[in-house]
Design a protein around this motif. Structure first.
Motif, mmCIF file in Angstrom:
data_model
loop_
_atom_site.group_PDB
_atom_site.id
_atom_site.type_symbol
_atom_site.label_atom_id
_atom_site.label_comp_id
_atom_site.label_asym_id
_atom_site.label_seq_id
_atom_site.Cartn_x
_atom_site.Cartn_y
_atom_site.Cartn_z
ATOM 1 N N TRP A 1 -4.481 -3.947 -1.200
ATOM 2 C CA TRP A 1 -4.184 -3.397 -2.519
ATOM 3 C C TRP A 1 -2.699 -3.035 -2.612
ATOM 4 O O TRP A 1 -2.042 -3.338 -3.603
ATOM 5 N N THR A 2 -2.167 -2.394 -1.570
ATOM 6 C CA THR A 2 -0.757 -2.009 -1.556
ATOM 7 C C THR A 2 0.137 -3.239 -1.690
ATOM 8 O O THR A 2 1.094 -3.238 -2.469
ATOM 9 N N CYS A 3 -0.187 -4.305 -0.947
ATOM 10 C CA CYS A 3 0.596 -5.537 -1.057
ATOM 11 C C CYS A 3 0.505 -6.122 -2.459
ATOM 12 O O CYS A 3 1.499 -6.627 -2.995
ATOM 13 N N THR A 4 -0.655 -6.057 -3.060
ATOM 14 C CA THR A 4 -0.823 -6.563 -4.428
ATOM 15 C C THR A 4 0.060 -5.797 -5.400
ATOM 16 O O THR A 4 0.715 -6.387 -6.268
ATOM 17 N N ILE A 5 0.111 -4.492 -5.248
ATOM 18 C CA ILE A 5 0.962 -3.668 -6.108
ATOM 19 C C ILE A 5 2.440 -3.978 -5.857
ATOM 20 O O ILE A 5 3.222 -4.156 -6.805
ATOM 21 N N PHE B 1 5.573 -8.344 4.675
ATOM 22 C CA PHE B 1 4.182 -8.731 4.858
ATOM 23 C C PHE B 1 3.461 -7.627 5.609
ATOM 24 O O PHE B 1 4.070 -6.712 6.148
ATOM 25 N N LYS B 2 2.179 -7.762 5.628
ATOM 26 C CA LYS B 2 1.285 -6.802 6.270
ATOM 27 C C LYS B 2 1.161 -7.154 7.751
ATOM 28 O O LYS B 2 1.005 -8.319 8.106
ATOM 29 N N LEU B 3 1.231 -6.153 8.610
ATOM 30 C CA LEU B 3 1.063 -6.354 10.046
ATOM 31 C C LEU B 3 0.132 -5.265 10.574
ATOM 32 O O LEU B 3 0.444 -4.076 10.487
ATOM 33 N N MET B 4 -1.027 -5.683 11.048
ATOM 34 C CA MET B 4 -1.991 -4.744 11.618
ATOM 35 C C MET B 4 -1.525 -4.314 13.010
ATOM 36 O O MET B 4 -0.930 -5.101 13.743
ATOM 37 N N CYS C 1 5.391 -9.410 -1.172
ATOM 38 C CA CYS C 1 4.577 -9.014 -0.023
ATOM 39 C C CYS C 1 3.679 -10.182 0.355
ATOM 40 O O CYS C 1 2.705 -10.468 -0.324
ATOM 41 N N GLY C 2 4.032 -10.869 1.409
ATOM 42 C CA GLY C 2 3.197 -11.957 1.897
ATOM 43 C C GLY C 2 3.778 -13.321 1.663
ATOM 44 O O GLY C 2 4.929 -13.481 1.258
#
Length: 111
Positions: free
Chosen positions: A20-24, A88-91, A33-34
């Motif tokens: 959701w955060t990346c979408t925003i 980007f998102k990194l777990m 983001c991504g």
């Protein structure tokens, strides 16, 4: 502003609202983001292959290989969604432990 000059990594865990955060973030002017688009939006988790490594496999990853993968992820983010700030998102489970302990990842992001 110059495209793709500012870089960030959204450090996160599963089920924390990071998609959701990346979408925003993606909807904001000058931020992406991504990487490439999918039918569900942008692919935000660009190092997901590291989630499937067993501990022994992650321990064997060299910094040069991991850095190459980080560089490639930022390149993909820039090519697919050029903006002033890219990321980007990194777990946490996608970061080999040794790169958190030796500060390689922190140093990489500061450069």
């Amino acid at each position: 502003s110059v495209l793709c000059q500012k870089k960030y990594i959204l450090l996160t865990t599963q089920r924390s609202g990071s998609t959701w955060t990346c979408t925003i973030l993606q909807q904001l002017n000058g931020i992406s983001c991504g990487g490439k688009k999918s039918r569900l939006g942008h692919v935000s988790e660009l190092l997901i292959q590291y989630s499937y490594f067993k501990k022994e496999g992650k321990d064997a990853v060299t910094w040069l290989d991991y850095k190459r993968d980080l560089d490639n992820a930022f390149t993909e983010a820039c090519q697919q969604n050029p903006a002033g700030s890219i990321g980007f998102k990194l777990m946490y489970d996608q970061i080999p432990r040794q790169f958190m302990e030796d500060s390689n990842l922190e140093t990489y992001m500061r450069e």
